[in-house]
Design a protein around this motif. Structure first.
Motif, short mmCIF file in Angstrom:
data_model
loop_
_atom_site.label_atom_id
_atom_site.label_comp_id
_atom_site.label_asym_id
_atom_site.label_seq_id
_atom_site.Cartn_x
_atom_site.Cartn_y
_atom_site.Cartn_z
N GLY A 53 0.97 -1.18 -0.47
CA GLY A 53 0.05 -0.37 0.10
C GLY A 53 0.78 1.00 -0.26
N HIS A 54 1.86 1.39 1.12
CA HIS A 54 2.95 2.28 0.76
C HIS A 54 3.20 2.66 -1.08
N LEU A 55 3.07 2.35 -1.66
CA LEU A 55 3.76 2.99 -3.63
C LEU A 55 2.69 3.26 -3.95
N ARG A 56 0.89 3.05 -3.35
CA ARG A 56 -0.02 3.60 -3.57
C ARG A 56 -0.24 4.69 -3.00
N LEU A 57 0.23 5.09 -1.61
CA LEU A 57 -0.12 6.31 -0.91
C LEU A 57 1.02 7.36 -1.68
N ALA A 58 2.42 6.57 -1.76
CA ALA A 58 3.51 7.72 -1.91
C ALA A 58 3.46 8.30 -3.33
N SER A 59 2.64 7.21 -4.39
CA SER A 59 2.11 8.12 -5.72
C SER A 59 1.13 9.24 -6.01
N LEU A 60 -0.51 8.79 -4.96
CA LEU A 60 -0.90 9.49 -4.43
C LEU A 60 -0.59 11.25 -3.91
N ALA A 61 0.26 10.39 -3.65
CA ALA A 61 1.10 12.16 -2.25
C ALA A 61 1.95 12.34 -2.92
N THR A 99 -1.40 5.48 -11.30
CA THR A 99 -0.87 5.36 -10.47
C THR A 99 -1.25 4.09 -10.96
N ALA A 100 -1.90 3.67 -11.16
CA ALA A 100 -1.88 1.97 -11.27
C ALA A 100 -1.26 1.59 -12.74
N VAL A 101 -1.48 2.05 -13.88
CA VAL A 101 -0.54 2.04 -15.09
C VAL A 101 0.90 2.11 -14.91
N HIS A 102 1.12 3.27 -13.91
CA HIS A 102 3.24 3.56 -14.09
C HIS A 102 3.96 3.12 -12.83
#
Length: 860
Positions: free
Chosen positions: A739-747, A755-758
């Protein structure tokens, strides 16, 4: 007083340790057992297939010396044969003298002239049917039969032979009596019957004669000294009440003036009497069209040996009387048959071609013998060598050497013996050709089969006639397997991956869980049910609405995209409120819109692109080439437009839309979507018109004649079979991304889609690849769907509207009917081994790639 707390010592209970040890042992045993089972399956397949690569076996030579006068010189033998028990042989010379001998000791059992009175001037024997024809110097013809007959002795007829031990033989008159291994007394003799003289109406001497017997009568061809080719059809009918036999004679003739140097040496009538060959010793052959027996005509004259001055020394038909074998004095043996190419100028539209080249350069060929049940031919050379070939595969099975020049050869009726006749004796070998039809080239390279215009890949293991030529090319089955896999993955993989991405990244757990459970339940549908539905319901339905189905391939994804762009027009407050289950319901609601659009657009597509009837257009009966290229260029143009959007239009629009509101951006996106759709259609039309204008037509390539059970239907149904598997594994892989990868991308300011694609997709690449490989393995090994929904036609083309046959479906169809340990049986196991190897290779490659993706993801 201070009390000290004692530290509690935690220990694992014995029962837990025992359970853990048992579980670990069982898991290890299960894993090792699985590996052992797979290994044993492979070993068994190899064990069954291994005899295919072995050669023929030959027993030690048994030499017998003739007890009476020699057989004759090298100009007198016409034909020789042995019986199925390898007990007797007969030989026939040009004077019409028949000699019957025992093969175990060379004793002469019978000697007689075929007819009383004048000796025949020409002889013709059809060994397959056991028929005989004789021509005479006065132009007359007589027909008869020749062969072996066996009877079991019992009662009074067996009394004189009761003292015979098992395997012991004795001669009585013109028959040989033997006690078989199972205790029966069997009498074997050569039976000859020559009928009355046929009045042909010709007084010119018969120089050459041949005949063929069919179920409807007997066809004879005679070549006379006055250079006339005459043909006769003799139909015999028996009166069931009186037993009287009546004969009806139909005849015709054609004058043939031989070209200079033409030396008629043999005459041959093909199967059905459609062609008659007059072979010259100088290497030429005159082929006559004899389909109309009463009006034969010269079809063509062909030089069989155009590149040498060799002379023909022997000729005869192969099994089925379609392939003519011609041998020369340079050691060559050619196999010729007629084909019917487009534009042939002959009266029957056929041409005689050389399809196979056998033999070995060197000594002249002195004798030929063909098998009565397979495509084998035995060839004797003047230097004493004898070879046996399979004509279809070209395989040289055995090479022998005999002590004296061979005058005649004979293959036993069961192909279990080979006999070479010389002037003073005979050499006999027990013989087993094994699997002579199989070579690597016969399995995986084009082979020129009888009647085909050239070498082709063909699978046809059986037919309704005994003279059938087996066609065991595996490439059509491999191609069918790859074709089924390609179309099913083309349909199923994008849907499964995109569905997994959407459910894992854009749906809440409350909605995602029931959707995933439903999809997983779909994986439990039996493939036989899917195959039945595809064959009985789906295939006829698709055939009735082909244009709408083709239109639906575009309207369904466009409807979903349109729904997404319309969703953006909603006020943000409403969009956020409906962001969960209701948004998914709205997406599902767009599917009927896409279906309705396809149903409305289908007739227009059929009218504009396919001249009003798509099936007739596919068959080439109407319309131009534009429609076929549109099927190819619409998706390619869509990819081109999407690429242009990402590289040019999107950056430009992003710069211009800085400061716009949500509604304005949504309207701009909708306009861009409409522009992209129009641009895709325009570009596809332009490309299609350009290619069609150059004279290219897609029909005959990826589109061609429509067959109800085809790759399009299989792609849909097998796609639905593999979607649940790919979806489940892919969704688990996407969900397991930290999850931290998603949060970092959104942040960092990325949108959920970015975020989903890259971020998410590259990280989960190993899992996604594994999902696709599992789906591929499911598609490669699928049996029931392709068995029921493809038509099972082993053809090789990429036509999406035609059927095919896969390796697994072929095994399921033919293995129950295959004779155990036959060539067909072992070739089917070779197909299974090939399927096993394909799956193993794909899984190995997939694991290597997956590990690479996994290492890259681990670095994140």
């Amino acid at each position: 007083m201070v009390t000290r707390r004692t530290r509690r010592v935690r220990t694992t209970r014995t029962s837990v340790r025992v359970a853990e040890r048992i579980a670990s042992t069982l898991i290890s045993i299960g894993g090792l057992g699985t590996i052992a089972a797979v290994g044993l399956i492979m070993v068994f397949l190899v064990w069954v297939v291994a005899p295919l690569v072995g050669g023929a076996t030959l027993d030690e030579e048994r030499r017998v010396t003739f007890a009476a006068e020699p057989v004759g010189d090298d100009t007198r033998i016409v034909e020789a044969q042995v019986d199925e028990y390898r007990l007797l042989s007969w030989s026939l010379d040009r004077d019409g003298r028949l000699l019957v001998r025992r093969l175990d000791n060379g004793d002469l059992v019978a000697e007689r002239a075929l007819v009383d009175g004048p000796r025949p001037s020409a002889l013709g024997v059809d060994v397959e049917r056991g028929s005989l024809a004789l021509g005479f110097a006065d132009g007359s013809v007589r027909i008869g039969s020749i062969g072996f007959g066996a009877e079991l002795l019992a009662g009074e007829s067996a009394v004189p032979f009761l003292s015979l031990a098992a395997g012991e033989r004795t001669t009585e008159g013109e028959r040989v009596v033997e006690r078989s291994g199972d205790g029966f007394l069997r009498a074997q003799r050569c039976r000859v019957d020559v009928g009355e003289t046929l009045d042909t109406g010709s007084s010119s001497a018969v120089v050459l004669i041949d005949q063929i017997e069919t179920d409807t009568g007997r066809t004879l061809a005679t070549y006379h000294a006055d250079h006339t080719l005459a043909l006769y059809r003799v139909v015999e009918r028996e009166n069931l009440l009186t037993g009287e036999i009546t004969r009806k004679l139909v005849q015709g003739s054609v004058a043939f003036e031989p070209p200079a140097g033409f030396e008629p040496a043999s005459l041959a009538v093909s199967s059905g009497g459609s062609s008659t060959y007059l072979v010259s010793a100088d290497g030429r052959v005159a082929r006559f069209d004899t389909r109309d027996l009463e009006a034969p005509e010269l079809a063509e004259t062909v030089d069989l040996l155009p590149e040498s001055d060799a002379r023909i020394t022997a000729s005869r038909f192969l099994l089925g009387r379609t392939t003519l074998l011609v041998a020369d004095d340079r050691g060559g043996v050619g196999a010729f048959f007629v084909v019917k190419p487009d534009g042939a100028s002959t009266p029957d539209g056929a041409l005689l071609v050389r399809a196979h080249e056998l033999g070995r350069p060197g000594a002249a060929v002195s004798a030929l013998a063909t098998s009565q049940r397979t495509r084998l031919v035995a060839v004797a050379y003047a230097d004493g060598e004898v070879h046996v070939f399979n004509v279809t595969s070209g395989k040289d099975l055995v090479a022998l050497r005999v002590p004296e020049p061979t005058l005649a050869l004979a293959l036993a009726p069961k192909d279990d013996a080979l006999v070479a006749f010389g002037a003073h004796g005979a050499s006999a070998w027990g013989f087993d050709p094994k699997h002579s039809e199989v070579t690597f080239a016969a399995l995986f390279r084009p082979v020129w089969y009888e009647g085909y215009q050239g070498p082709e890949h063909v699978w046809q293991s059986s037919s309704g006639t005994d003279d059938f030529e087996p066609k065991l090319g595996l490439l059509p089955l491999v191609f069918g397997t790859l074709k089924a896999t390609f179309y099913s993955l083309l349909f199923g993989v994008p849907i499964a991956i995109l569905a997994a991405l959407f459910s894992s990244e854009f749906l809440s757990p409350r909605v995602r869980v029931p959707i995933k459970s439903t999809v997983e339940i779909m994986a439990g549908l039996p493939s036989v049910v899917l195959g039945f539905l595809a064959a009985v319901i789906f295939a006829p339905f698709v055939q009735a609405v082909v244009p709408a189905v083709l239109a639906g391939l575009a309207t369904l994804p466009l409807a979903l995209l349109l729904g997404a762009y319309l969703w953006q027009l909603l006020p943000q407050r409403i969009a956020l409120r409906f962001a969960d289950g209701r948004r998914f319901a709205c997406i599902v609601a767009m599917l009927p819109v896409g279906v309705a659009a396809a149903a409305w657009l289908g007739p227009w597509v059929e009218r504009w692109l396919f001249a009003g009837d798509v099936e007739q257009w596919l068959a080439g009966e109407r319309g131009g080439a534009l429609g076929g290229w549109m099927l190819l260029f619409v998706p390619l143009a869509g990819l081109l437009v999407a690429l242009a959007n990402g590289r040019a239009l999107t950056p430009w629009l992003r710069a211009r839309s800085f400061g716009w509101g949500r509604a304005a951006c949504a309207r701009a996106d909708l306009v861009r979507f409409a522009f992209n759709v129009v641009a895709t259609v325009v570009i596809a039309l332009a490309l299609s018109a350009a290619v069609a204008g150059l004279g290219f037509d897609a029909r005959g390539s990826f589109v061609d004649t429509y067959v109800q059970r085809n790759a399009l239907v299989v792609g849909f149904v097998m796609g639905f079979a593999i979607i649940p598997i790919i979806y489940t594994i892919a969704e688990d892989a996407l969900t397991s991304v930290p999850g931290h990868l998603r949060l970092a991308s959104l942040a960092a300011g990325a949108t959920p889609w970015q975020t989903a694609v890259h971020v998410i997709l590259p990280t989960a690449a190993s899992g996604l690849f594994s999902a696709v490989m599992v789906g591929l393995g499911r598609a490669v090994g699928e049996t029931m769907i392709v068995l029921m929904a493809t038509g099972n036609t082993p053809v090789m083309n990429w036509n999406v509207f035609s059927g095919f046959r896969t390796l697994s479906a072929n095994i399921a169809t033919e293995l129950p009917e295959a004779v155990k340990n036959s060539t067909h049986y072992r070739t089917l196991f070779l197909a299974a081994l090939l399927l096993f190897a394909m799956t193993f290779a794909v899984n190995t490659a997939a694991e290597v790639v997956r590990q690479r993706f996994r290492r890259r993801a681990f670095q994140l």
